[in-house]
Enzyme design. Structure first.
Site, short mmCIF file in Angstrom:
data_model
loop_
_atom_site.label_atom_id
_atom_site.label_comp_id
_atom_site.label_asym_id
_atom_site.label_seq_id
_atom_site.Cartn_x
_atom_site.Cartn_y
_atom_site.Cartn_z
N VAL A 132 0.86 -1.19 0.00
CA VAL A 132 0.00 0.00 0.00
C VAL A 132 0.89 1.24 0.00
O VAL A 132 1.76 1.38 0.87
CB VAL A 132 -0.91 0.05 1.25
N ILE A 136 5.62 4.81 1.07
CA ILE A 136 5.02 5.50 2.23
C ILE A 136 4.91 4.45 3.36
O ILE A 136 4.27 3.42 3.17
CB ILE A 136 3.59 6.02 1.91
N ASP A 201 -7.98 -2.07 -7.64
CA ASP A 201 -6.68 -1.97 -6.96
C ASP A 201 -6.82 -1.20 -5.65
O ASP A 201 -6.25 -1.60 -4.62
CB ASP A 201 -5.67 -1.28 -7.90
N LYS A 205 -6.10 -2.56 -1.67
CA LYS A 205 -5.30 -1.86 -0.64
C LYS A 205 -6.17 -1.53 0.57
O LYS A 205 -5.70 -1.61 1.72
CB LYS A 205 -4.68 -0.60 -1.25
#
Ligand SMILES: NC(=O)c1ccc[n+]([C@@H]2O[C@H](COP(=O)([O-])OP(=O)(O)OC[C@H]3O[C@@H](n4cnc5c(N)ncnc54)[C@H](OP(=O)(O)O)[C@@H]3O)[C@@H](O)[C@H]2O)c1
Length: 431
Positions: A132, A136, A201, A205
């Site tokens: 994900v 980050i 998608d 996530k």
């Protein structure tokens, strides 16, 4: 210095990035962690083509067994993507006593229950930081940095392709198809962009984020998913005129003892931090009881960004292995106050609505009459350019209404003589 041996499956974009980081930052990393992360084997279907990084030939193999059956390999990194054979490879690796790192959100979202169960059964861990938001560090933050928090909501812009398209439409006044064409040209969209533009998608996530925040591994079928392919330039512009931006949001929201889990285009105020997340960037806005509202922001894809997260998992696992630490459920705790998932029909939201109506006196009164019948009250209404005898857009913002009531009202309105196109309704969030 002690060594941890790693087997990589998938020498593609992220795999090569991982090797590059481990080669170029070898001493930097070992000085930091006190161990050497050693690449023992790399398996790929194609071991002949030149990669962005060169490795010794004897590291390469086409035979997965050279990784799975090697007792000296401590960690297997799966970076081939897709469901099969990635699932089987991970299960085999866990059964052979290896810990696993993967970036495969689709696999974890669909098969996570089984994979985590095998890992737990074998006393091994699966880490998935890159799955994900690429680089980050959202997974680690939710799992460790916010460990003492109870979560209220997550709002994520977690698909760079969709965010690029919506930003492009807004910034350059182009249509969805033109923006998609530009995304393909610039390498931000796959040849077949369905998974990205239809919200799947993002839903994958969201499943992982919900798991980390609320302890529930929900099924894809439990998530309401609507993509951006029907968003028109007109709606982007009308929203903008009213002070809003349209974003594809992955939303998990606790409302009393129920959890809403949905992915759809959403109008958010221009002033909100998430509105300024443009192009291929990702951001996850988390609200929790102790740390308050937090925004995690950065590139949501890219070779080194994703590989940075993979290496962070490798370092964490290396440390776990050294101290013999096993995290059976990744320290995930089920939020027992959540009784059930709330169906989309039951959610309450403000909505942006666009009707395409014949410009005749009384039309607005008829529309508002139907809305009132379903208990829906109008916050604002704007009739766009007046052209006699032509179809004109009527744009409304409505106060909080139940989705089921709105849908029923729109069905009735769409059957009115004066209405010439199916009405558009886009959910709004204050965030
Ligand atoms: N790219 C990103 O920015 C990014 C960000 C976050 C997460 N991820 C995730 O990271 C994973 C890898 O993505 P990627 O972009 O690196 O993909 P990629 O460039 O397509 O790399 C995958 C590699 O694995 C090889 N491969 C496929 N099936 C195989 C098999 N059965 N055995 C051995 N090798 C096999 C592929 O070979 P062929 O090309 O010959 O099929 C290719 O070399 C995916 O799960 C993706 O969702 C990617």
């Amino acid at each position: 210095m002690k060594k941890i041996n790693v087997g990589l499956i998938g020498f593609g974009n992220v795999g090569s990035g991982m090797i590059k980081i481990l080669q170029e930052k070898k001493s930097f990393l070992s000085n930091k962690i006190g161990f050497q992360i050693n690449i023992k084997k790399i398996c790929d279907k194609d071991i002949a083509s030149k990669r962005s990084i060169s490795v010794e030939k004897n590291l390469l193999t086409r035979n997965i067994k050279e990784i799975i059956n090697d007792p000296q390999i401590d960690i297997v990194v799966e970076l081939i993507g897709g469901i099969h054979p990635a699932k089987e490879y991970i299960i085999e690796a866990l059964k052979k006593g290896k810990n696993v790192v993967t970036a495969n959100k689709a696999l974890l979202a669909q098969e996570g229950r089984e994979l985590f169960a095998v890992a737990s059964d074998r006393g091994k861990n699966i880490y998935f930081e890159a799955s994900v938001g690429a680089g980050i560090p959202i997974i680690k933050s939710l799992r460790e940095g916010l460990v003492a928090n109870k979560f209220y909501s997550i709002f994520g812009i977690v698909n760079g392709t969709s965010n690029f398209i919506l930003s492009e439409m807004s910034n350059t006044n182009c249509t969805f198809n033109q923006a998609l064409g530009e995304a393909k040209l610039r390498g931000f969209a796959e040849k077949d962009p369905t998974l990205d533009i239809e919200g799947i998608d993002s839903a994958h996530k969201l499943i992982l984020l919900v798991y980390l925040c609320f302890g529930r591994l929900v099924n894809l079928n439990d998530i309401f998913i609507e993509g951006i392919s029907r968003i028109s330039l007109a709606d982007v512009n009308y929203a903008k005129e009213m002070g809003f931006v349209i974003k594809l949001l992955a939303i998990a929201k606790k409302v009393r003892d129920e959890l809403e889990v949905r992915v759809h285009p959403t109008l958010i105020p221009k002033t909100h931090l998430l509105s300024s997340v443009s192009g291929i960037f990702n951001a996850i806005y988390v609200s929790c009881d102790l740390a308050g509202n937090l925004l995690f922001y950065g590139p949501g894809a890219g070779q080194l960004s994703a590989a940075s997260a993979v290496v962070s998992d490798l370092v964490d696992l290396t440390k776990d292995i050294q101290v013999g630490l096993f995290r059976p459920t990744l320290d995930i705790v089920v939020d027992k106050s959540i009784r059930k998932l709330r169906r989309i029909d039951e959610i309450e939201s403000r909505y942006y609505i666009r009707f395409m109506a014949v410009d005749k006196p009384g039309v607005l009164a008829k529309i508002s009459g139907v809305l009132a019948k379903f208990g829906i009250s109008i916050a604002s209404v704007t009739q766009k350019e007046r052209r006699k005898t032509q179809v004109v857009p009527i744009v409304m913002i409505i106060h909080e209404a139940k989705e089921k009531n709105l849908r029923q009202a729109l069905e009735v309105i769409d059957r009115l003589d004066a209405i010439r196109q199916k009405s558009v309704a886009i959910r709004m969030e204050e965030v």
